[in-house]
Design a protein around this motif. Structure first.
Motif: not given
Length: 811
Positions: A756-769, A780-782
Motif C-alpha cells: 500500500s502507498g499513502s499520502e504519508d509518503k510511506t509504502i507498507k508491506i502486509w502479509h496477505f493472509e 519518497h518525499e511526497q
C-alpha cells in the motif's frame, strides 16, 4: 552577469552562515531557559483567556506553577487531558489541542496590537495589518516561511525617459519570484512551504532597519524573509532580513552593492556587439551608411561609444571617470530586472533551504531548481558549477553547526543532499557521500574504514540499529549510481559486505525489501505504472494536455520520455494501461463534457475517442482476456468494448463520485469504490448489483482484486485498508498503520503479500493472509501515487508526487 554573481556568492556565504548560527544558537544555548519562560507565559495566557483577572493573582500564580509542570509532562505531549483544581473559577480540564489553540489565539490577539500600542505605525512598512499576517497554528504542519519583497523606493535615473516607475519594477520582481516559489517552495508543499506576500510592501513607509525592527517585534513568531532592493547614488543595494520562529534576534545584512552603471553598460555593450554583426551583414548587402545608421538606432550610437572606449583604453587612458552618453532602451531595463530576479530567487532558495534544514531536518532542494533558474539567463548556465559549489559549501557549514545538537540526523541529511546532486555534479555528490559516511562512523564510534575492515563484523552487525540499516541500504543505493568510484572502493566493499550478511540473515527469517535504485527527473505527475518480466512503463502527466510515456531502464537514473501523447482538449484526470501494456486509456475533461481517449503505445497513435460522460471521469479499469473491455466511472459507471469503442452497459447506484474501479481476472466481477464511502460489487455481463459494502469512514480512493479472484482490497481516505470476501461481502480484516489517506494498492501475483502507498509518503508491506505489517519502506518525499509488482514478486516499483520512481527488491 558572471562577475556580479561571483560578488554575490563571496558576500552571501558568510552572511548565510550567520543565519545558521542565529538559528542553532537559540537551539543550543538558550533552549532550557526559554522552555521555562515559555511554559510560564503559556500558562498565564491560558488562565487569562479563561477569565482570570488581577484579583485572582494569588490563586492564578499557584495554578501557573502547577500547569508549568503539566506542560513538561509526557501526558501533555501525548495530548492527554490537563487537570487542575476544579474549585478555582471553574477551570477544570482542557486538552493539549484546545490549550494550544487558546494560547495561539491569545498570543495573536496580543501581538497584533503591538504596532498600535507602541505608536509605531509610522514605521510599519506593509499594506497588511498584523492581524492579517499572524495565524493560530492548530496542526503539526511546518509553519510557512513568509517572504516579502521590498522594492526600490525610486527608479533609475537612466530610465526616466522610458517612463518606467517603481511600481513596474516591483511587479516584475514579485511576479518572477512568485513563479519561482510556486514551482519549488509552494504554500501547499508539505516539506518546505513558503507564503509569498507579493505587493504587500508599502515603500513610502519604509525606513530601513527601523521598519525591519518593527516587523520583527510584531511577527517574531512567524518565520520571515525580507528581500530588499534599494538604489542609492550610483549603486543598487541588495539586502536581506530574516528571522526564524523561535529567535530572539533578526538578521539584517547587505548582500550586494554594485555600481548599476557597470551592469547597464554590460547590457548596452552586448546589444551593440550583436548590432555590429548585423551591421557588417547589411554593409555586405550594399546598404548605405545612412541606411545602416537609421536601422541601427540607439545601437549604432552605443557602438560608436564602445569603440571609442576601446581605443582610449588601448592608449592607456582610464575611462572610468569619463562620461559617455549611452542610449538605453527597454532591453537594458529588462536585463537589470532579470539580474535582480535571479539574485532574489537564489537567496530565497538558499534561505528557505537553510531554514528548513535547521527547523525540520529537511535536505536542501536547490540542486533540483538551480539548473533551470540559471538556464533562463542567457549565457549564465556555464556559471552553474560555481554556484552549486558555493551553495553546497553553505549547506555543509550549516550541517557542521548542527552536529552537536542533532548528530544522528547528519549522515541522512548529507546522503539526501548527495542523492540530489547526482544529476548535476558527480564529484560533489561523492564528496557528500564521503562526508555522510564519516559522520556515520563517528556517530557509531567506529574507526576509519581501513580499521573497520579488520574488526569483528559480527559485533558491528549486532550493534547496528534499524535506522542504521535504512541508512546503509540508502547509502548502498547512492553508491551504485556513481559512474566513477575512485577513492570509495573500501567504503563500498564494507557496506556491501554488511548488507549481504544482513540479506542472508533475512532470507532465513523472512523476505525483506530494500531500495535498489531511484529514477529521478520524471516530469509531471505520475499517472500509472505497468510492469512485466522484461519491461517497465510509466505514464506521467507533463501538462494538462500532454502525457509522457517512459520506458524505465534498470539503474538508469535519468532518461527522457519515449513518446509524448498530445491532442487533449482538456485535463487528464484518470489514466490506466491495459493488462498487456499495449494500450493507454485516459480521460479528457473540458468545461462541457468528458471524453475517453485510447492510444496504441507501440505506434503512438490515437485509436479512438469515446463519448458518453458529461461529468468528470474519475476512475478507469481495463479487463484482461481475448475480448477486453473498459470500465469508466464518474457519478455513473459505463462499460465499453475496447476494440469497437461501443458502450454496452451503464451502472447506476453510487450517490457521489466513483473514485476507484477494479475488474476480477475472469472478467465476471466489477467492484467500485466511491466518495459515498461504499463499495459495490457488480456481476457481469448483466451488471446485477450483488453486494453493497459499508465500513469505511471516508471516500474509497483505490480498489484491487486478488489474482485468485477471491478477495477485494479497498483503500480509503480514512487511512485504513479493508479486505473483503468477494462471494459473501464479509469483511475479513482491517489494516491500520498509515497516517494519511491510501492512494495505491498492489497484490503479489502469488497472494503472499499486499503493498500500500499513502499520502504519508510511506509504502507498507502486509502479509496477505494474516494482515500483519511486515515492513515499512521510507524514501519518497511526497504522496505515493502508484505501485506495481514484478510477475516474479521479487521487485516492487513505486511512483510518487516527488517525481521519482523507486525500485525495491528482496534482499
Amino acid at each position: 552577469m558572471e562577475q556580479w554573481f561571483n560578488l554575490l556568492i563571496q558576500v552571501a556565504k558568510p552572511i548565510l552562515t550567520t543565519l545558521a548560527y542565529t538559528g542553532t544558537n537559540i537551539l543550543l544555548e538558550t533552549v532550557q531557559s526559554e522552555i521555562t519562560d515559555r511554559q510560564n507565559k503559556q500558562a498565564k495566557l491560558a488562565l487569562k483567556s479563561l477569565g482570570f483577572t488581577e484579583q485572582n493573582a494569588a490563586i492564578a500564580q499557584q495554578i501557573i506553577q502547577n500547569t508549568s509542570l503539566i506542560f513538561e509532562s509526557d501526558a501533555f505531549e501525548n495530548n492527554l487531558v490537563v487537570q487542575t483544581q476544579p474549585s478555582v473559577n471553574g477551570y477544570s480540564s482542557i486538552t493539549k489541542q484546545d490549550c494550544w489553540g487558546q494560547l495561539s489565539q491569545k498570543a495573536e490577539a496580543t501581538a497584533l496590537k503591538l504596532p498600535e500600542i507602541n505608536k509605531s505605525l509610522e514605521y510599519w512598512p506593509l499594506r497588511l495589518l498584523p492581524s492579517q499576517l499572524i495565524h493560530a497554528r492548530l496542526d503539526d504542519r511546518p509553519i510557512p516561511l513568509k517572504i516579502l519583497v521590498a522594492p526600490p523606493q525610486k527608479s533609475l535615473e537612466e530610465f526616466k525617459s522610458l517612463r518606467i516607475e517603481v511600481k513596474e519594477i516591483e511587479q516584475i520582481l514579485a511576479q518572477n519570484l512568485r513563479e519561482f516559489l510556486g514551482q519549488n517552495y509552494s504554500s501547499q508543499c508539505s516539506v518546505r512551504p513558503t507564503e509569498f506576500l507579493g505587493g504587500a510592501w508599502n515603500h513610502n513607509n519604509f525606513h530601513g532597519e527601523a521598519s525591519i525592527k518593527v516587523l520583527f517585534g510584531a511577527l517574531q513568531t512567524e518565520p520571515t524573509l525580507i528581500l530588499e532592493t534599494g538604489i542609492e547614488s550610483n549603486y543598487i543595494i541588495f539586502r536581506l532580513g530574516y528571522w526564524g520562529g523561535q529567535q530572539k534576534q533578526y538578521c539584517y545584512e547587505t548582500l550586494l552593492k554594485l555600481p548599476y552603471r557597470s551592469l547597464l553598460e554590460t547590457s548596452i555593450s552586448a546589444r551593440a556587439l550583436r548590432w555590429k554583426e548585423t551591421k557588417n551583414k547589411l554593409v555586405e548587402l550594399g546598404k548605405s551608411p545612412e541606411e545602416v545608421a537609421k536601422l541601427g538606432g540607439d545601437n549604432e550610437v552605443n557602438l560608436a561609444f564602445i569603440e571609442e572606449v576601446a581605443e582610449l583604453r588601448a592608449a592607456g587612458i582610464e575611462t572610468e571617470e569619463l562620461s559617455f552618453a549611452y542610449q538605453v532602451n527597454r532591453q537594458d531595463f529588462e536585463y537589470i530586472c532579470q539580474f535582480l530576479s535571479i539574485c532574489q530567487c537564489l537567496v530565497a532558495g538558499w534561505v528557505t533551504d537553510i531554514h528548513y534544514l535547521i527547523e525540520n531536518n529537511t535536505a536542501p532542494h536547490l540542486p533540483e531548481w538551480l539548473p533551470q533558474l540559471l538556464g533562463e539567463s542567457e549565457g549564465e548556465s556555464g556559471f552553474l558549477p560555481a554556484i552549486i559549489r558555493a551553495s553546497i559549501s553553505i549547506y555543509q557549514r550549516v550541517l557542521q553547526l548542527l552536529v552537536k545538537e542533532r548528530p544522528n540526523s547528519i549522515p541522512q541529511l548529507s546522503l539526501k543532499l548527495a542523492h540530489s546532486l547526482l544529476p548535476l555534479d558527480l564529484s560533489l555528490a561523492q564528496e557528500q557521500i564521503e562526508y555522510s559516511w564519516h559522520s556515520w562512523l563517528q556517530q557509531n564510534k567506529l574507526p576509519p574504514v581501513s580499521a573497520v575492515a579488520r574488526l569483528d563484523l559480527d559485533k558491528i552487525q549486532a550493534a547496528i540499529t534499524t535506522d542504521d540499516w535504512e541508512y546503509l541500504i540508502a547509502l548502498q543505493n547512492c553508491l551504485s549510481l556513481l559512474n566513477e568510484r575512485s577513492g570509495i572502493a573500501p567504503m563500498e566493499e564494507l557496506i556491501n559486505t554488511l548488507c549481504d550478511r544482513r540479506s542472508h540473515s533475512y532470507s532465513q527469517n523472512g523476505e525483506h525489501f530494500a531500495l535498489d535504485y531511484t529514477v529521478t527527473e520524471v516530469s509531471g505527475q505520475v499517472g500509472c505504472l505497468w510492469l512485466d518480466s522484461t519491461n517497465c512503463k510509466l505514464i506521467s502527466k507533463s501538462t494538462h494536455k500532454t502525457l509522457d510515456l517512459w520506458q524505465l531502464k534498470r539503474r538508469k537514473v535519468q532518461l527522457s520520455p519515449t513518446r509524448q501523447l498530445r491532442g487533449y482538449s482538456g485535463k487528464a484526470i484518470a489514466v490506466t494501461l491495459s493488462p498487456d501494456g499495449d494500450r493507454l486509456v485516459c480521460s479528457d475533461t473540458t468545461s462541457k463534457r468528458s471524453y475517453l481517449k485510447i492510444w496504441h503505445l507501440h505506434t503512438g497513435k490515437l485509436e479512438q475517442t469515446l463519448f458518453g460522460h458529461k461529468q468528470i471521469i474519475q476512475s478507469l479499469a481495463v479487463s484482461s482476456g481475448d475480448r477486453p473491455f473498459l470500465a469508466s466511472g464518474s457519478h455513473k459507471i459505463k462499460l465499453w468494448d475496447l476494440q469497437t469503442g461501443e458502450p454496452w452497459l451503464t451502472l447506476f447506484g453510487h450517490k457521489q463520485w466513483v473514485y476507484a474501479l477494479a475488474i476480477a481476472p475472469d472478467g465476471q466481477t466489477l467492484v467500485s469504490g466511491s466518495e459515498d464511502k461504499t463499495i459495490r460489487i457488480w456481476h457481469l455481463p448483466k451488471g446485477d448489483l450483488t453486494k453493497t459494502l459499508t465500513g469505511h469512514q471516508a471516500a474509497v480512493k483505490v480498489m484491487a482484486i486478488a489474482p485468485d479472484g477471491q478477495t477485494i482490497v479497498s483503500g480509503s481516505d480514512d487511512q485504513t485498508i479493508k479486505l473483503w470476501d468477494v462471494k459473501t461481502g464479509k469483511l475479513l480484516r482491517t489494516l491500520t498503520g498509515h497516517t494519511g489517506g491510501i492512494c495505491s494498492l498492489a497484490i503479489d501475483p502469488n497472494c503472499q503479500y499486499l503493498v500500500s502507498g499513502s499520502e504519508d509518503k510511506t509504502i507498507k508491506i502486509w502479509h496477505f493472509e494474516s494482515g500483519q505489517l511486515r515492513q515499512t519502506l521510507l524514501g519518497h518525499e511526497q504522496t505515493v501515487r502508484t505501485l506495481a509488482i514484478h510477475p516474479h514478486g521479487q521487485t516492487i516499483v513505486s511512483g510518487s508526487d516527488d517525481k521519482t520512481i523507486k525500485f525495491w527488491r528482496i534482499i
